[in-house]
Design a protein around this motif. Sequence first.
Motif, mmCIF file in Angstrom:
data_model
loop_
_atom_site.group_PDB
_atom_site.id
_atom_site.type_symbol
_atom_site.label_atom_id
_atom_site.label_comp_id
_atom_site.label_asym_id
_atom_site.label_seq_id
_atom_site.Cartn_x
_atom_site.Cartn_y
_atom_site.Cartn_z
ATOM 1 N N LEU A 16 -20.236 49.667 -2.849
ATOM 2 C CA LEU A 16 -19.659 48.666 -1.957
ATOM 3 C C LEU A 16 -19.582 49.211 -0.527
ATOM 4 C CD1 LEU A 16 -18.316 45.879 -2.390
ATOM 5 C CD2 LEU A 16 -16.150 47.043 -2.727
ATOM 6 N N GLU A 17 -19.074 50.424 -0.421
ATOM 7 C CA GLU A 17 -18.918 51.074 0.893
ATOM 8 C C GLU A 17 -20.290 51.237 1.567
ATOM 9 O OE1 GLU A 17 -16.994 54.894 0.575
ATOM 10 O OE2 GLU A 17 -16.951 55.177 2.744
ATOM 11 N N ARG A 18 -21.263 51.675 0.774
ATOM 12 C CA ARG A 18 -22.609 51.911 1.306
ATOM 13 C C ARG A 18 -23.250 50.602 1.776
ATOM 14 N NH1 ARG A 18 -27.131 51.897 -1.634
ATOM 15 N NH2 ARG A 18 -25.902 51.997 -3.552
ATOM 16 N N TRP A 19 -23.149 49.553 0.946
ATOM 17 C CA TRP A 19 -23.759 48.268 1.321
ATOM 18 C C TRP A 19 -23.183 47.744 2.632
ATOM 19 C CZ3 TRP A 19 -23.029 46.235 -4.337
ATOM 20 C CH2 TRP A 19 -24.128 46.612 -5.115
ATOM 21 N N GLY A 23 -24.629 47.090 6.718
ATOM 22 C CA GLY A 23 -24.654 45.765 7.340
ATOM 23 C C GLY A 23 -24.820 44.616 6.370
ATOM 24 N N GLN A 24 -24.759 44.897 5.069
ATOM 25 C CA GLN A 24 -24.853 43.808 4.084
ATOM 26 C C GLN A 24 -23.476 43.238 3.818
ATOM 27 O OE1 GLN A 24 -27.594 43.844 0.759
ATOM 28 N NE2 GLN A 24 -27.746 46.051 1.007
ATOM 29 N N LYS A 25 -23.453 41.996 3.351
ATOM 30 C CA LYS A 25 -22.192 41.423 2.890
ATOM 31 C C LYS A 25 -22.027 41.810 1.425
ATOM 32 C CE LYS A 25 -21.708 37.285 5.743
ATOM 33 N NZ LYS A 25 -21.789 35.825 5.715
ATOM 34 N N ALA A 26 -20.804 42.158 1.041
ATOM 35 C CA ALA A 26 -20.584 42.546 -0.355
ATOM 36 C C ALA A 26 -19.169 42.198 -0.796
ATOM 37 C CB ALA A 26 -20.841 44.039 -0.535
ATOM 38 N N ALA A 27 -19.039 41.970 -2.100
ATOM 39 C CA ALA A 27 -17.743 41.587 -2.677
ATOM 40 C C ALA A 27 -17.391 42.499 -3.842
ATOM 41 C CB ALA A 27 -17.796 40.135 -3.152
ATOM 42 N N LEU A 28 -16.095 42.558 -4.111
ATOM 43 C CA LEU A 28 -15.612 43.353 -5.238
ATOM 44 C C LEU A 28 -15.014 42.406 -6.279
ATOM 45 C CD1 LEU A 28 -14.953 46.171 -6.452
ATOM 46 C CD2 LEU A 28 -12.756 46.051 -5.239
ATOM 47 N N ALA A 29 -15.450 42.551 -7.528
ATOM 48 C CA ALA A 29 -14.873 41.785 -8.632
ATOM 49 C C ALA A 29 -14.077 42.751 -9.500
ATOM 50 C CB ALA A 29 -15.972 41.122 -9.458
ATOM 51 N N LEU B 3 -13.379 47.165 5.107
ATOM 52 C CA LEU B 3 -14.128 48.420 4.984
ATOM 53 C C LEU B 3 -13.249 49.636 5.297
ATOM 54 C CD1 LEU B 3 -16.798 49.910 4.516
ATOM 55 C CD2 LEU B 3 -17.394 49.488 6.905
ATOM 56 N N GLN B 4 -12.399 49.486 6.320
ATOM 57 C CA GLN B 4 -11.527 50.596 6.712
ATOM 58 C C GLN B 4 -10.629 51.039 5.545
ATOM 59 O OE1 GLN B 4 -11.744 52.295 9.540
ATOM 60 N NE2 GLN B 4 -10.287 53.658 8.530
ATOM 61 N N LEU B 5 -10.043 50.060 4.877
ATOM 62 C CA LEU B 5 -9.143 50.348 3.757
ATOM 63 C C LEU B 5 -9.926 50.946 2.581
ATOM 64 C CD1 LEU B 5 -6.108 49.963 3.699
ATOM 65 C CD2 LEU B 5 -6.435 47.809 2.483
ATOM 66 N N LEU B 6 -11.133 50.392 2.354
ATOM 67 C CA LEU B 6 -11.998 50.906 1.288
ATOM 68 C C LEU B 6 -12.361 52.371 1.549
ATOM 69 C CD1 LEU B 6 -13.866 50.522 -1.203
ATOM 70 C CD2 LEU B 6 -15.585 49.572 0.341
ATOM 71 N N ARG B 7 -12.683 52.682 2.815
ATOM 72 C CA ARG B 7 -13.031 54.070 3.174
ATOM 73 C C ARG B 7 -11.859 55.011 2.929
ATOM 74 N NH1 ARG B 7 -16.807 52.954 8.383
ATOM 75 N NH2 ARG B 7 -18.770 53.156 7.244
#
Lengths: 112, 229
Positions: A16-19, A23-29, B3-7
Amino acid sequence: MTTTFDERRDDPLADLERWIAQGQKAALATVVATWGSSPRPVGSHMAVNETGDFTGSVSGGCIEGAVIKAARESLAAGRTALLEFGVSNEMAWEVGLACGGRIQVFVEPVSS
Amino acid sequence: MNLQLLRTLQQWRAQKRPCAMVTNLTSGASVLMDENAAIGDLALSAEHLRTARARIAADQSGTIDSELFIRVYAPPLRMIIVGAVHIASALAPMAAMAGFDVTVVDPRETFARSGQMAGVSSMVAWPDEAMSDLKPDARTAVVTLTHDPKLDDPALASALRSSAFYVGALGSRKTHAKRIERLKAEGFSEADLARIHGPVGLDINALTPAEIAVSIVAQVIDVLRAEAA
């Protein structure tokens, strides 16, 4: 002397972090609740990007397709969704858990 | 979550810091928290903060009330393998795949060097020194594989003095009986010694190093999950 070989392990959060960094959009389920028998425990994660690539799992393959679809809709709309799957669901004939369990999955777009 | 929180979450996990993400399932707001800190756009009441911290301590993800969900990130379980022998080269990656942080300990440098694997640390040290460095706790499994009393025994003695959830020792019934006699002479009680799984692993008639590794990983998981079941 300690040597550590730290190759990336199976970690949907890392994908998720990498995507998103790319610059990609990504979601967490995430599985937030289960009733009866269910293949993956509460807290199980699946990461999904806008092109439909995914890592991790929220079931034994029974509902991943539907969750990926919901995650892409969630990304397009920019809002979260709380999904429920199971035998009591009217979608049971279409997408359901063969094990007879019921699970709730929370889908959230992760903003950059 | 942004993203900040995820990092930050990923940094905390890398630091093996027990923490949790609490998410409001209606608004989508979330807060990353541990024993002391709480960062994010979700404000929790004092009572919810207390509940969340108790959940972190208990490693228990789930809903707190109808709206709040907590996902606890506990540091990985650990496995300390004594002896960079052939079985270790199968056991270490299998345990790493099952989610363990694995350390292979062997004072024999050539053995330790041959055992380099992804997700696995190797430590060239005498087992008693290694054990006092690694400090096995209730989330640690200790497995000895050398057959050599001067390497296995000190590691087993340290493991028995710790709260390690699993202690296993490779060796036949005969070897194990002798080992038990030696450890008894060192002052360990029957109850202490009953903690040692020996011969190590579930009895699946395993023959090859990889098969023996499967039986060991299976037994470790059995012991781990039986506590919760």
